[in-house]
Design a protein around this motif. Structure first.
Motif, PDB file in Angstrom:
ATOM      1  N   ILE A 105       9.087 -11.696 -38.887  1.00  0.00           N
ATOM      2  CA  ILE A 105       8.186 -12.264 -39.892  1.00  0.00           C
ATOM      3  C   ILE A 105       8.871 -12.823 -41.145  1.00  0.00           C
ATOM      4  CG2 ILE A 105       6.306 -11.685 -41.498  1.00  0.00           C
ATOM      5  CD1 ILE A 105       5.113 -11.542 -38.868  1.00  0.00           C
ATOM      6  N   ALA A 106       9.867 -12.115 -41.665  1.00  0.00           N
ATOM      7  CA  ALA A 106      10.295 -12.357 -43.051  1.00  0.00           C
ATOM      8  C   ALA A 106      10.656 -13.810 -43.370  1.00  0.00           C
ATOM      9  CB  ALA A 106      11.475 -11.444 -43.391  1.00  0.00           C
ATOM     10  N   GLU A 107      11.530 -14.423 -42.556  1.00  0.00           N
ATOM     11  CA  GLU A 107      11.994 -15.772 -42.914  1.00  0.00           C
ATOM     12  C   GLU A 107      10.896 -16.826 -42.767  1.00  0.00           C
ATOM     13  OE1 GLU A 107      16.487 -15.939 -41.515  1.00  0.00           O
ATOM     14  OE2 GLU A 107      15.234 -14.636 -40.285  1.00  0.00           O
ATOM     15  N   PRO A 108      10.161 -16.862 -41.625  1.00  0.00           N
ATOM     16  CA  PRO A 108       9.056 -17.820 -41.547  1.00  0.00           C
ATOM     17  C   PRO A 108       8.058 -17.629 -42.687  1.00  0.00           C
ATOM     18  CG  PRO A 108       9.460 -16.868 -39.395  1.00  0.00           C
ATOM     19  CD  PRO A 108      10.339 -16.128 -40.357  1.00  0.00           C
ATOM     20  N   LEU A 109       7.775 -16.373 -43.023  1.00  0.00           N
ATOM     21  CA  LEU A 109       6.836 -16.078 -44.112  1.00  0.00           C
ATOM     22  C   LEU A 109       7.328 -16.702 -45.415  1.00  0.00           C
ATOM     23  CD1 LEU A 109       4.413 -13.826 -44.816  1.00  0.00           C
ATOM     24  CD2 LEU A 109       6.324 -12.743 -45.959  1.00  0.00           C
ATOM     25  N   ARG A 110       8.619 -16.550 -45.696  1.00  0.00           N
ATOM     26  CA  ARG A 110       9.178 -17.100 -46.924  1.00  0.00           C
ATOM     27  C   ARG A 110       9.085 -18.622 -46.947  1.00  0.00           C
ATOM     28  NH1 ARG A 110       9.656 -19.260 -50.383  1.00  0.00           N
ATOM     29  NH2 ARG A 110      11.007 -19.301 -52.200  1.00  0.00           N
ATOM     30  N   ASN A 111       9.387 -19.251 -45.792  1.00  0.00           N
ATOM     31  CA  ASN A 111       9.396 -20.712 -45.755  1.00  0.00           C
ATOM     32  C   ASN A 111       7.996 -21.323 -45.810  1.00  0.00           C
ATOM     33  OD1 ASN A 111      12.130 -21.046 -45.752  1.00  0.00           O
ATOM     34  ND2 ASN A 111      12.319 -21.111 -43.521  1.00  0.00           N
ATOM     35  N   LEU A 112       7.007 -20.617 -45.248  1.00  0.00           N
ATOM     36  CA  LEU A 112       5.678 -21.227 -45.139  1.00  0.00           C
ATOM     37  C   LEU A 112       4.775 -20.917 -46.322  1.00  0.00           C
ATOM     38  CD1 LEU A 112       4.858 -20.647 -41.365  1.00  0.00           C
ATOM     39  CD2 LEU A 112       5.380 -22.810 -42.488  1.00  0.00           C
ATOM     40  N   GLY A 113       4.957 -19.777 -46.970  1.00  0.00           N
ATOM     41  CA  GLY A 113       3.976 -19.331 -47.954  1.00  0.00           C
ATOM     42  C   GLY A 113       4.361 -19.606 -49.385  1.00  0.00           C
TER      43      GLY A 113
ATOM     44  N   ILE B 264       2.582 -18.241 -36.693  1.00  0.00           N
ATOM     45  CA  ILE B 264       3.951 -18.758 -36.781  1.00  0.00           C
ATOM     46  C   ILE B 264       4.435 -19.259 -35.418  1.00  0.00           C
ATOM     47  CG2 ILE B 264       6.360 -18.082 -37.216  1.00  0.00           C
ATOM     48  CD1 ILE B 264       5.186 -15.989 -39.211  1.00  0.00           C
ATOM     49  N   THR B 265       4.050 -18.541 -34.344  1.00  0.00           N
ATOM     50  CA  THR B 265       4.682 -18.805 -33.054  1.00  0.00           C
ATOM     51  C   THR B 265       3.809 -19.532 -32.031  1.00  0.00           C
ATOM     52  OG1 THR B 265       3.995 -16.596 -32.384  1.00  0.00           O
ATOM     53  CG2 THR B 265       6.247 -16.832 -33.174  1.00  0.00           C
ATOM     54  N   TRP B 266       2.478 -19.450 -32.159  1.00  0.00           N
ATOM     55  CA  TRP B 266       1.628 -19.973 -31.076  1.00  0.00           C
ATOM     56  C   TRP B 266       0.850 -21.192 -31.525  1.00  0.00           C
ATOM     57  CZ3 TRP B 266      -3.716 -18.349 -29.110  1.00  0.00           C
ATOM     58  CH2 TRP B 266      -3.920 -18.819 -27.803  1.00  0.00           C
ATOM     59  N   LYS B 267       1.163 -22.322 -30.916  1.00  0.00           N
ATOM     60  CA  LYS B 267       0.560 -23.592 -31.313  1.00  0.00           C
ATOM     61  C   LYS B 267      -0.960 -23.562 -31.219  1.00  0.00           C
ATOM     62  CE  LYS B 267       0.728 -28.498 -30.238  1.00  0.00           C
ATOM     63  NZ  LYS B 267       1.370 -29.569 -29.492  1.00  0.00           N
ATOM     64  N   ARG B 268      -1.495 -22.915 -30.180  1.00  0.00           N
ATOM     65  CA  ARG B 268      -2.928 -23.034 -29.928  1.00  0.00           C
ATOM     66  C   ARG B 268      -3.790 -22.055 -30.700  1.00  0.00           C
ATOM     67  NH1 ARG B 268      -3.391 -24.357 -23.584  1.00  0.00           N
ATOM     68  NH2 ARG B 268      -5.513 -24.811 -24.247  1.00  0.00           N
ATOM     69  N   LEU B 269      -3.180 -21.252 -31.555  1.00  0.00           N
ATOM     70  CA  LEU B 269      -4.004 -20.348 -32.364  1.00  0.00           C
ATOM     71  C   LEU B 269      -4.986 -21.189 -33.189  1.00  0.00           C
ATOM     72  CD1 LEU B 269      -4.404 -17.352 -33.416  1.00  0.00           C
ATOM     73  CD2 LEU B 269      -3.115 -18.090 -35.415  1.00  0.00           C
ATOM     74  N   SER B 270      -6.282 -20.842 -33.093  1.00  0.00           N
ATOM     75  CA  SER B 270      -7.284 -21.631 -33.819  1.00  0.00           C
ATOM     76  C   SER B 270      -7.849 -20.825 -34.971  1.00  0.00           C
ATOM     77  CB  SER B 270      -8.407 -22.054 -32.875  1.00  0.00           C
ATOM     78  OG  SER B 270      -9.219 -20.945 -32.558  1.00  0.00           O
ATOM     79  N   THR B 271      -8.547 -21.528 -35.881  1.00  0.00           N
ATOM     80  CA  THR B 271      -9.148 -20.850 -37.027  1.00  0.00           C
ATOM     81  C   THR B 271     -10.090 -19.748 -36.551  1.00  0.00           C
ATOM     82  OG1 THR B 271      -9.032 -22.913 -38.240  1.00  0.00           O
ATOM     83  CG2 THR B 271     -10.483 -21.213 -39.128  1.00  0.00           C
ATOM     84  N   ALA B 272     -10.939 -20.077 -35.563  1.00  0.00           N
ATOM     85  CA  ALA B 272     -11.888 -19.081 -35.058  1.00  0.00           C
ATOM     86  C   ALA B 272     -11.145 -17.889 -34.456  1.00  0.00           C
ATOM     87  CB  ALA B 272     -12.807 -19.716 -34.018  1.00  0.00           C
ATOM     88  N   GLY B 273     -10.079 -18.190 -33.691  1.00  0.00           N
ATOM     89  CA  GLY B 273      -9.320 -17.121 -33.048  1.00  0.00           C
ATOM     90  C   GLY B 273      -8.689 -16.178 -34.057  1.00  0.00           C
TER      91      GLY B 273
ATOM     92  N   PHE C 173       1.100 -28.342 -35.983  1.00  0.00           N
ATOM     93  CA  PHE C 173       2.074 -27.324 -35.621  1.00  0.00           C
ATOM     94  C   PHE C 173       3.513 -27.831 -35.726  1.00  0.00           C
ATOM     95  CE2 PHE C 173       4.290 -24.503 -32.474  1.00  0.00           C
ATOM     96  CZ  PHE C 173       4.140 -23.342 -33.200  1.00  0.00           C
ATOM     97  N   GLU C 174       3.731 -29.120 -35.370  1.00  0.00           N
ATOM     98  CA  GLU C 174       5.103 -29.656 -35.408  1.00  0.00           C
ATOM     99  C   GLU C 174       5.661 -29.641 -36.832  1.00  0.00           C
ATOM    100  OE1 GLU C 174       3.004 -31.056 -33.001  1.00  0.00           O
ATOM    101  OE2 GLU C 174       4.293 -29.996 -31.568  1.00  0.00           O
ATOM    102  N   VAL C 175       4.823 -30.114 -37.765  1.00  0.00           N
ATOM    103  CA  VAL C 175       5.281 -30.142 -39.159  1.00  0.00           C
ATOM    104  C   VAL C 175       5.550 -28.718 -39.642  1.00  0.00           C
ATOM    105  CG1 VAL C 175       4.761 -30.960 -41.475  1.00  0.00           C
ATOM    106  CG2 VAL C 175       3.859 -32.183 -39.501  1.00  0.00           C
TER     107      VAL C 175
ATOM    108  N   THR D 268       9.061 -24.074 -40.934  1.00  0.00           N
ATOM    109  CA  THR D 268       9.368 -22.684 -40.610  1.00  0.00           C
ATOM    110  C   THR D 268      10.861 -22.463 -40.430  1.00  0.00           C
ATOM    111  OG1 THR D 268       7.284 -22.561 -39.423  1.00  0.00           O
ATOM    112  CG2 THR D 268       8.848 -20.788 -39.017  1.00  0.00           C
ATOM    113  N   TYR D 269      11.520 -23.374 -39.696  1.00  0.00           N
ATOM    114  CA  TYR D 269      12.906 -23.123 -39.331  1.00  0.00           C
ATOM    115  C   TYR D 269      13.910 -23.841 -40.225  1.00  0.00           C
ATOM    116  CZ  TYR D 269      10.442 -21.190 -35.431  1.00  0.00           C
ATOM    117  OH  TYR D 269       9.583 -20.450 -34.691  1.00  0.00           O
ATOM    118  N   LEU D 270      13.505 -24.981 -40.791  1.00  0.00           N
ATOM    119  CA  LEU D 270      14.461 -25.728 -41.613  1.00  0.00           C
ATOM    120  C   LEU D 270      14.136 -25.646 -43.099  1.00  0.00           C
ATOM    121  CD1 LEU D 270      14.944 -28.954 -39.464  1.00  0.00           C
ATOM    122  CD2 LEU D 270      16.160 -26.788 -39.339  1.00  0.00           C
ATOM    123  N   ALA D 271      13.010 -24.996 -43.442  1.00  0.00           N
ATOM    124  CA  ALA D 271      12.600 -24.841 -44.842  1.00  0.00           C
ATOM    125  C   ALA D 271      12.322 -26.182 -45.510  1.00  0.00           C
ATOM    126  CB  ALA D 271      13.626 -24.042 -45.647  1.00  0.00           C
ATOM    127  N   VAL D 272      11.973 -27.208 -44.698  1.00  0.00           N
ATOM    128  CA  VAL D 272      11.670 -28.515 -45.277  1.00  0.00           C
ATOM    129  C   VAL D 272      10.329 -28.433 -46.009  1.00  0.00           C
ATOM    130  CG1 VAL D 272      11.139 -30.935 -44.783  1.00  0.00           C
ATOM    131  CG2 VAL D 272      12.950 -29.746 -43.517  1.00  0.00           C
TER     132      VAL D 272
END
Lengths: 100, 512
Positions: free
Chosen positions: B98-106, B422-431, B498-500, B505-509
């Motif tokens: 969790i830690a690194e993706p969390l830092r990059n996304l939030g 973070i990991t699953w493209k198809r996760l939806s808001t409802a899900g 998800f692509e963006v 997530t991985y490049l911290a762009v």
């Protein structure tokens, strides 16, 4: 030259980076699981082994409990060293390509 | 031995006042640097990995783990050590998953990660429910513990202790925000690690610094059984379920996750976990030595006579070896520990209320800087008062299950949605929304029906749900619901982003 986010997402280096990150994370998580649950299951089923005396009164369970903590820390270090050396370098190269 | 425990001694008050004075000075200094939301919630992202590692350790090492585990080892021997190991194993997993993706996304809260590509309003509301429930359960455990421990050590009335803790920590958080909270955590972590190390060394000196002699003395006094596994793990499924809650619950604790936004980037976030794991691991390695020393030097009878749960084992050992001044120091450290943990929790609860609910749900993300900081401070006061109120309301209640409940809700409500977003493209808001709500409700309901509450607290003859901790059921259900509902109610917009998200997530762009 890679220019857009879309292009970078499709670049093989990026795909490889993501895969290697999760393979590393997966293996290390599994090792934490094996270490911790291995110990917990031993407590449940192999009480006699854990109660084996290895000193005047010291039982085998005591160093093993400490070992669970030490292994967890070592696995953390393994990830940090890997990420600092390998992961960050690939990220830097990809970011350079994106910015130019 | 004669003990002055339970009376306010001069040394205890002196050490405590020193701590409060230093921390208030820091708050004054921090308050002048706390004007923007990034400063208030995330300490301007200027904390280094090493500092954050200490602060994370400060957030996590509660008085309950210091006094409780030492007591458990003193009274139950090796079983207490087994219990101690479970508290560390979440940290490496937090780093790996969790830690690194969390830092990059939030930005400020873990809900920011979910709201990156899911529909803002529903997901913020759901994650605020999960986050606030976790914080509330954790806070109840801390406040009730604070009241009873301070009563035991200083002889202060319960309510007075709860109000002192509430008001002092409110001053830190309200005026100094995350900057003051972080430094209070760092000082507290140093005091706790230093104090326990000193206590361990004084104890071990009695045994020639040879753990073998200590264990021999334990066996001579209480039999070899004290060093063997006893009755802690009777049902393997129970042990597995508790293990899951401890391991993955950490990955859903809002006050821990929030700390990763205080460092400049993912690399510092990563380093901070390595430091935190080192400090916390060291702490859990030496606490059993303190517990065993107390059982030999102080004796189980006296420890159990003063507090049935053994919570006073470490303070009693301190008094025996270092006299009243050292007891006063250890008591003040325990007090500081409680203050710091509650401060971190309050800031996390306030950020969920103000950043997630008010700014993003009520105002739709449109609030200027001034308004955001003002609302954050109002929310802090509300959460602080709630903490005091809950502490008084639950006086005398058996709240031992509350920490387990907080971890169960964290791993069932917050963690599955966070990992999948973070990991699953198809996760939806409802899900994700359904997963959080199902996890939160199921974990709470099953704990009420479990032996810990249904039998121990509500005094019913038999439990409806057999396991002491429901994680294995509620976390699995939460994941299943996330998968099923996401596939049934897909979210094209979220998938398209998800692509963006991946590149960030991985490049911290574009990371904050």
């Amino acid at each position: 030259m890679i220019r857009s986010v879309k292009e970078i997402e499709e670049a093989p280096e990026f795909k490889k980076l993501v895969t290697s990150r999760w393979v590393m994370a997966g293996i290390l998580t599994l090792l934490v699981f094996i270490t911790y649950y291995g110990f917990v299951i031993m407590v449940g089923v192999a009480r006699d082994t854990l109660s084996t005396k290895i000193g005047v009164a010291t039982t085998l369970g005591i160093p093993l409990a400490v070992l669970v903590i030490v292994i967890s820390f070592v696995l953390t270090l393994v990830y940090v060293l890997w990420a600092n050396a390998r992961y960050d370098r690939i990220v830097a190269t990809l970011n350079e390509k994106l910015e130019r | 031995m004669q003990t002055t425990l339970g009376q306010p001694t001069a040394s205890a008050i002196l050490f405590f006042l020193c701590f409060v004075a230093v921390s208030l000075l820091i708050t004054y200094w921090a308050a002048r640097r706390t004007k923007t939301t990034t400063e208030y919630y995330a300490a301007a992202r200027q904390i280094t990995g090493f500092q954050n590692g200490l602060a994370l350790a400060g957030d996590y090492m509660s008085a309950a783990s210091f006094l409780g585990i030492a007591g458990l080892v003193a009274l139950k021997g090796f079983d207490g050590m087994i219990y101690a190991t479970g508290w560390l194993v979440g940290w490496p997993v937090l780093l790996f998953l969790i830690a690194e993706p969390l830092r990059n996304l939030g930005k400020y809260t873990f809900a920011d990660v979910l709201a990156y590509r899911l529909a803002n309003r529903p997901i913020r509301l759901a994650s605020a429910v999960g986050g606030i429930l976790t914080v509330v359960f954790y806070t109840i455990a801390q406040m009730v513990g604070a009241g009873s421990l301070i009563k035991l050590m200083f002889g202060l009335p319960y309510e007075v202790a709860v109000v002192i803790v509430g008001v002092v920590m409110l001053v830190y958080v309200l005026f100094g925000g995350m900057i003051a909270t972080t430094w209070v955590q760092i000082i507290k972590a140093c005091l706790l690690l230093g104090g326990v190390t000193l206590l361990m060394l004084l104890g071990m000196a009695q045994f020639g610094f040879n753990p073998g002699s200590l264990y021999a003395a334990v066996a001579a006094n209480y039999g070899q059984a004290a060093l063997e596994p006893g009755g802690l793990i009777t049902n393997p499924l129970d042990a597995v379920s508790l293990g899951l809650a401890l391991m993955f619950g950490l990955l859903g604790l809002p006050h821990i996750l929030m700390r990763f936004y205080t460092v400049p980037d993912a690399k510092e976030a990563r380093k901070s976990i390595a430091w935190a794991t080192g400090f916390i691991g060291y702490f859990y390695c030496i606490i059993p030595l303190v517990g065993f020393s107390a059982s030999v030097l102080v004796g189980r009878d006296l420890i159990a006579k003063i507090d049935k749960g053994g919570n006073m084992a470490a303070p009693l050992l301190a008094e025996l070896l270092g006299g009243t001044p050292f007891l006063g120091f250890i008591a003040a450290v325990a007090f500081a520990t409680i203050l710091a943990v509650v401060a971190g929790l309050t800031l996390a609860g306030a950020s969920a209320l103000s950043h997630d609910i008010y700014v993003n749900v009520v105002k739709g993300g449109h609030a200027n800087e001034r308004e955001q900081v003002r609302v954050a401070r109002i929310a802090t006061v509300l959460v602080g008062l709630l903490a005091i109120l809950l502490g008084i309301l639950f006086k005398g209640q058996n709240v031992a299950f509350m920490v387990g409940l907080a971890f169960a809700v964290a791993c069932s409500a917050n963690f599955p949605a966070l990992l999948l977003s973070i990991t699953w493209k198809r996760l939806s808001t409802a899900g994700a929304t359904a997963s959080i709500l199902v996890g939160a409700i199921l974990a709470t309901l099953l704990i009420i029906l479990s032996p810990t509450v249904w039998v121990d607290v509500l005094k019913n003859p038999a439990a409806v749900f057999p396991l002491k901790n429901p994680a294995i059921v509620s976390m699995t259900a939460s994941f299943a619901v996330a998968f099923a509902v996401s596939l049934l109610v897909p979210d094209r917009k979220a998938q398209a982003q998800f692509e963006v998200q991946k590149v960030r997530t991985y490049l911290a762009v574009g990371a904050e």
